[in-house]
Motif scaffolding. Structure first.
Motif, PDB file in Angstrom:
ATOM      1  N   GLY A  85      16.219   5.158 -37.374  1.00  0.00           N
ATOM      2  CA  GLY A  85      15.682   5.584 -38.668  1.00  0.00           C
ATOM      3  C   GLY A  85      14.725   6.746 -38.491  1.00  0.00           C
ATOM      4  O   GLY A  85      14.253   7.000 -37.388  1.00  0.00           O
ATOM      5  N   PRO A  86      14.417   7.440 -39.580  1.00  0.00           N
ATOM      6  CA  PRO A  86      13.428   8.509 -39.478  1.00  0.00           C
ATOM      7  C   PRO A  86      12.030   7.930 -39.378  1.00  0.00           C
ATOM      8  O   PRO A  86      11.782   6.839 -39.885  1.00  0.00           O
ATOM      9  N   SER A  87      11.137   8.653 -38.719  1.00  0.00           N
ATOM     10  CA  SER A  87       9.729   8.241 -38.706  1.00  0.00           C
ATOM     11  C   SER A  87       8.878   9.492 -38.868  1.00  0.00           C
ATOM     12  O   SER A  87       9.351  10.602 -38.618  1.00  0.00           O
ATOM     13  N   TYR A  88       7.655   9.320 -39.317  1.00  0.00           N
ATOM     14  CA  TYR A  88       6.780  10.472 -39.515  1.00  0.00           C
ATOM     15  C   TYR A  88       6.244  10.976 -38.187  1.00  0.00           C
ATOM     16  O   TYR A  88       5.852  10.188 -37.320  1.00  0.00           O
ATOM     17  N   ASN A  89       6.253  12.280 -38.044  1.00  0.00           N
ATOM     18  CA  ASN A  89       5.607  12.941 -36.918  1.00  0.00           C
ATOM     19  C   ASN A  89       4.100  12.914 -37.177  1.00  0.00           C
ATOM     20  O   ASN A  89       3.626  13.523 -38.142  1.00  0.00           O
ATOM     21  N   GLU A  90       3.369  12.237 -36.339  1.00  0.00           N
ATOM     22  CA  GLU A  90       1.935  12.073 -36.598  1.00  0.00           C
ATOM     23  C   GLU A  90       1.147  13.335 -36.267  1.00  0.00           C
ATOM     24  O   GLU A  90       0.016  13.507 -36.713  1.00  0.00           O
ATOM     25  N   ALA A  91       1.732  14.225 -35.486  1.00  0.00           N
ATOM     26  CA  ALA A  91       1.022  15.454 -35.109  1.00  0.00           C
ATOM     27  C   ALA A  91       0.904  16.376 -36.330  1.00  0.00           C
ATOM     28  O   ALA A  91       1.747  16.330 -37.229  1.00  0.00           O
ATOM     29  N   PRO A  92      -0.131  17.190 -36.381  1.00  0.00           N
ATOM     30  CA  PRO A  92      -0.325  18.049 -37.550  1.00  0.00           C
ATOM     31  C   PRO A  92       0.609  19.258 -37.581  1.00  0.00           C
ATOM     32  O   PRO A  92       0.638  19.979 -38.562  1.00  0.00           O
ATOM     33  N   THR A  93       1.346  19.502 -36.513  1.00  0.00           N
ATOM     34  CA  THR A  93       2.265  20.641 -36.490  1.00  0.00           C
ATOM     35  C   THR A  93       3.682  20.151 -36.266  1.00  0.00           C
ATOM     36  O   THR A  93       3.910  18.988 -35.956  1.00  0.00           O
ATOM     37  N   GLY A  94       4.618  21.076 -36.430  1.00  0.00           N
ATOM     38  CA  GLY A  94       6.028  20.727 -36.240  1.00  0.00           C
ATOM     39  C   GLY A  94       6.627  20.171 -37.512  1.00  0.00           C
ATOM     40  O   GLY A  94       5.962  20.050 -38.536  1.00  0.00           O
ATOM     41  N   LYS A  95       7.902  19.846 -37.446  1.00  0.00           N
ATOM     42  CA  LYS A  95       8.569  19.245 -38.586  1.00  0.00           C
ATOM     43  C   LYS A  95       7.957  17.887 -38.892  1.00  0.00           C
ATOM     44  O   LYS A  95       7.421  17.218 -38.003  1.00  0.00           O
ATOM     45  N   LEU A  96       8.076  17.469 -40.134  1.00  0.00           N
ATOM     46  CA  LEU A  96       7.397  16.250 -40.580  1.00  0.00           C
ATOM     47  C   LEU A  96       7.949  14.969 -39.970  1.00  0.00           C
ATOM     48  O   LEU A  96       7.285  13.946 -39.996  1.00  0.00           O
ATOM     49  N   LEU A  97       9.195  15.042 -39.468  1.00  0.00           N
ATOM     50  CA  LEU A  97       9.869  13.797 -39.092  1.00  0.00           C
ATOM     51  C   LEU A  97      10.311  13.781 -37.639  1.00  0.00           C
ATOM     52  O   LEU A  97      10.515  14.827 -37.025  1.00  0.00           O
ATOM     53  N   HIS A  98      10.481  12.584 -37.129  1.00  0.00           N
ATOM     54  CA  HIS A  98      11.221  12.360 -35.900  1.00  0.00           C
ATOM     55  C   HIS A  98      12.496  11.576 -36.229  1.00  0.00           C
ATOM     56  O   HIS A  98      12.538  10.822 -37.200  1.00  0.00           O
ATOM     57  N   ASN A  99      13.499  11.756 -35.398  1.00  0.00           N
ATOM     58  CA  ASN A  99      14.696  10.925 -35.424  1.00  0.00           C
ATOM     59  C   ASN A  99      14.446   9.825 -34.400  1.00  0.00           C
ATOM     60  O   ASN A  99      14.380  10.108 -33.196  1.00  0.00           O
ATOM     61  N   SER A 100      14.299   8.597 -34.869  1.00  0.00           N
ATOM     62  CA  SER A 100      13.695   7.568 -34.001  1.00  0.00           C
ATOM     63  C   SER A 100      14.541   6.318 -33.830  1.00  0.00           C
ATOM     64  O   SER A 100      15.417   6.019 -34.643  1.00  0.00           O
ATOM     65  N   ALA A 101      14.232   5.612 -32.758  1.00  0.00           N
ATOM     66  CA  ALA A 101      14.767   4.262 -32.513  1.00  0.00           C
ATOM     67  C   ALA A 101      13.595   3.300 -32.657  1.00  0.00           C
ATOM     68  O   ALA A 101      12.612   3.416 -31.928  1.00  0.00           O
ATOM     69  N   TYR A 102      13.700   2.395 -33.617  1.00  0.00           N
ATOM     70  CA  TYR A 102      12.640   1.403 -33.832  1.00  0.00           C
ATOM     71  C   TYR A 102      12.967   0.152 -33.027  1.00  0.00           C
ATOM     72  O   TYR A 102      14.066  -0.388 -33.149  1.00  0.00           O
ATOM     73  N   LEU A 103      11.987  -0.277 -32.236  1.00  0.00           N
ATOM     74  CA  LEU A 103      12.136  -1.571 -31.559  1.00  0.00           C
ATOM     75  C   LEU A 103      11.450  -2.627 -32.422  1.00  0.00           C
ATOM     76  O   LEU A 103      10.238  -2.560 -32.670  1.00  0.00           O
TER      77      LEU A 103
END
Lengths: 554, 554
Positions: free
Chosen positions: B82-100
């Motif tokens: 699922g998508p997750s928010y990129n917590e860093a203040p720069t870069g694209k807003l999202l990560h493509n993530s694997a949730y455990l």
């Protein structure tokens, strides 16, 4: 040192012409005593080349063309944009580069670091970001920080609350400024939208403020299918004032002095009021039509003139872009068309000296109905019959187009395209959508703008209630909310990226908002097959907005 | 430890259904004693969500759905994409993530590092690559290196001499392998093409060889408009042998033991011969049609049945995907249609129990010609009249579609789409192009494959020379080189990305090659308005091939 800015209109992949334009500007600059002439991003091949960049032959030809240009750079230097090979064994094969030419050869190559990949941009598809150590170029003792477009947009203003574009970790100017350049050069291919000039000025001012260096910005000009480039190249001094601004929507050329002598008249960006916005949209659309035809090698256009506002505005714009004798229109009244509509259309065609024919669609429509009688087995009339009429018109227009070589201009507006109020393969036909990024309320404003000195578009066309005239007494308002409600909701959803809840919170009626958003989402399938749309806003339908067709999301 | 692989068919944005499918697999895994169940990339929202990822509400809903799934993870763990928010203040807003997921909550989130941005991929548009320190997940003492799709494709085989895709500087497994994982988990949304399975196997084997770890690969299955996902999830042991392979083109579920016990029957990928290739294409197209209708909520289809090979194959495929009673076709003979064509079409419709109507187009065509007589002023007949007939058919099919709710299946093939041998708004109409990624020579092979046990498609349809039947005695070969010359040239240009020179060097006639490439380039404008095309090759028309419409390049 004198520096020339060459703002040119390139055709994608037309290396012969692009080289000729570039060389001719180099010679002009030399004659006028300039030591350096600056061209825009990917000027050698034109922007955007899209997947032509995946053809080795295309890249090799670009690099050869750069070398050809370099031969003209004797006693003068030039900065020309073009692709270059990434020498590293990993990453994408190419860089998006600025070539420094002089002494008859390529002296140095600088790569773009920040690659935009939002809205209409997809530069990660082709390019590897710069990984070389940052360095300046030096010409006659003047030290230049060479950047490419997005490189100085590292903290660009956000266009919406959520879709913040790209916020970059590491601005190239952070590094380049430490090398103490005399000025910042930014070569660009920055597409038009009606509010982009203010955003650009903001970005340049921020850079000047942060690094206390003047900025020379050279943009490309001209239309490349959907994307319109307005030029508007400019020079900011180290106080962040505009010393020079090149024309919008036309090729231009100027020479400045690298001392950025103070005391010159300082220009500023005209504030964006409604008149200015409409003028920009008008000029951009005229340029877009004109370049589409010229670059394709077509000279003649057709469209269906209904007597309504959309086709009237498209014809008026086309008449600015192409000679009237190259325009030819069809009036295709149905049994539901009012005599007023025909009269208004005739009046406009006459006013613009455009040849027109009247081809009523009743007989063809009747024949379709006869042929389908058994298949439809006494089913009641519905939207099907409206669509048949729209498709008959599409077929007639395409027949004229095929027989005489007139390209068909599509006359749908953005409000219709958004909610699917149009017939696929009917009024959605065309080689180019002129108004597909202009909301209906703005189409009216454009009509008034066109009429500002003279009644070109018949007043009746502007004042009567809009109707598709495909069934008795049909009005757009039977199916859609009034456009002054519809358009702001669409703007909030499409340009601003707001959710239904957020739009309702602005004071719009809940069911209306939900219904409109549902219509926008449902009609992705129609827009998927739409002609390319001239982009004038910050979020147009087309490559800049890529939605799934099959989804349960609403 | 027992690990379950859940290969599911997700609908984009259908959170309710996706969550229900995921939870139901979690419960099934738990009942069967598994401790971990693995789902595919972006499983929570379905792949590809495209610009829905720029809507905050969509992302928030995805994350909420993940949390809902987590509640079912008691006494079992799950990996859900699922998508997750990129917590860093720069870069694209999202990560493509694997949730455990485990203990009823989100335990950890791992981000994709290598973002593909070539062909149909555009992940830099939405996602920021992982910048967190690499770490393993540990469940019951088993240490997992969690990777997402491209993360282990760092040295993927190249599809063409030039367009090498992305070759990555830094493979996540370089880092993860140093942490000594017990196995590699790869969650994926890897789209089908008829040769992708071999490429995947190659990539997994290379990873196993390099890191000496078993690989568990979980792919999504199902069609999402143009993109088809074949599933084919698999488990490789540390010798690089396939221990388990899940079904292609269907949802599937299996449980393996993390000890990867040796001595099991080792499966291998069937070698890609022509039969295997056609069977894959056949199965992929049937799944693509079926999912397009089911996910859109439509159940009925129509098409124009000409008696020719393309529409015959589309109908045969549609009859596998949908119940025969949901299909309804039109035969629309022109004055130039042979009686044979009508007979062949009727024979096929009867064989498949599909309702058909015959609507001759002569009367409508005559009425068009009458209405256009003055406009055409005695001009000779030309391609215009052929196009009018094709557009009459398009209008009739769309009328049936509008009246009865049957979605129109487009019947154009890839050879036609490539060289523009088709009429925009005529035979290019449709909600979905079934054969737009299948060359004509393969359409014949598919017909024979469909007939392998029984003559479904009339032999005469397969053996007669192909014709559009839009003028007297017309044959495709009047306008085009024979398909067994045309198709290999198109394949070399489109799939292999070769230049004219390189193709000529393979032994094809110079003028033919140049003419074909010119036609392909000239007809970008038609393909721009094409329906979405089911993708079965490594380079299909559509989002994976983005060419400028206005260019002087050829």
């Amino acid at each position: 040192m004198k520096i020339a800015l060459a703002q040119l209109n390139y055709t994608i992949g037309h290396f012969e012409q692009n080289v000729e334009k570039i060389v001719s500007s180099i010679n002009r600059a030399k004659q006028q005593g300039a030591r350096l002439v600056i061209f825009s991003e990917l000027s050698i091949c034109g922007y955007p080349p899209h997947d032509l960049l995946t053809h080795k032959h295309f890249v090799d030809k670009s690099i050869q063309a750069i070398k050809d240009v370099a031969k003209s750079c004797v006693d003068i230097y030039a900065i020309v944009g073009g692709p270059s090979y990434n020498e590293a064994p990993t990453g994408k094969l190419l860089h998006n580069s600025a070539y420094l030419l002089g002494e008859g050869k390529v002296l140095d190559v600088f790569h773009k670091t920040l690659l935009p990949d939002y809205d209409i941009f997809d530069e990660y598809r082709y390019f590897e970001p710069n990984t070389e150590k940052y360095r300046l170029a030096e010409i006659d003792g003047v030290k230049l920080a060479i950047t490419i477009c997005e490189d100085i947009w590292d903290d660009q203003p956000t266009s919406s609350a959520f879709d913040r574009g790209q916020l970059y970790r590491d601005a190239p100017m952070n590094h380049l400024s430490k090398l103490n350049p005399d000025l910042i050069v930014n070569i660009s291919a920055s597409p038009f939208s009606y509010n982009v000039e203010e955003r650009r000025f903001e970005v340049f001012k921020n850079n000047v403020a942060r690094y206390s260096k003047p900025v020379i910005y050279v943009n490309q000009v001209g239309g490349n299918t959907d994307l319109l480039f307005d030029g508007g190249s400019m020079v900011l001094n180290e106080q962040g004032k505009i010393l020079h601004k090149l024309k919008s929507f036309y090729e231009d050329f100027t020479i400045i002095d690298s001392t950025f002598a103070k005391g010159k008249t300082v220009e500023s960006i005209n504030p964006l009021n409604d008149d200015r916005r409409l003028e920009r949209i008008h000029d951009a659309l005229v340029m877009g039509i004109s370049d589409f035809f010229r670059k394709l090698g077509f000279s003649k256009a057709t469209l269906g003139l209904s007597g309504g506002i959309d086709s009237a505005v498209v014809l008026a714009l086309a008449a600015k872009a192409l000679p009237a004798e190259n325009l030819r229109v069809l009036l295709m009244p149905s049994q539901y068309s009012s005599q007023h509509s025909v009269d208004d259309a005739v009046q406009l065609a006459k006013k613009l000296n455009v040849k027109y024919d009247i081809v009523p669609i009743q007989n063809i429509f009747d024949t379709f109905r006869n042929q389908l009688r058994d298949v439809f087995e006494g089913k009641p009339e519905d939207i099907t019959e409206e669509n048949i009429q729209a498709r008959i018109r599409g077929t007639l227009l395409m027949a004229l187009s095929n027989k005489f070589g007139h390209l068909l201009l599509n006359t749908s507006n953005k409000s219709e395209a958004a909610v699917g109020y149009g017939t696929l393969y009917g009024d959605m036909c065309g080689a180019l959508s002129v108004l597909g990024d202009v909301y209906k309320t703005d189409v009216y404003r454009l009509a008034n703008f066109i009429n500002r000195d003279d009644e070109i578009i018949p007043i009746n066309t502007i004042t009567k209630p809009p109707s598709a005239e495909l069934r008795p007494d049909q009005k757009d308002s039977d199916s859609l909310p009034p456009y002054d409600i519809l358009d702001p909701i669409l703007f909030a959803y499409i340009e601003q990226g707001l959710s239904a809840e957020e739009i309702i919170r602005k004071g719009y009626e809940s069911n209306t908002v939900k219904r409109i958003i549902r219509l926008v989402n449902l009609n992705e399938y129609k827009r998927y097959q739409s002609p390319p749309i001239l982009r004038v806003s910050s979020k147009a339908f087309g490559y800049g907005r890529k939605m799934p067709l099959v989804t349960k999301w609403s």
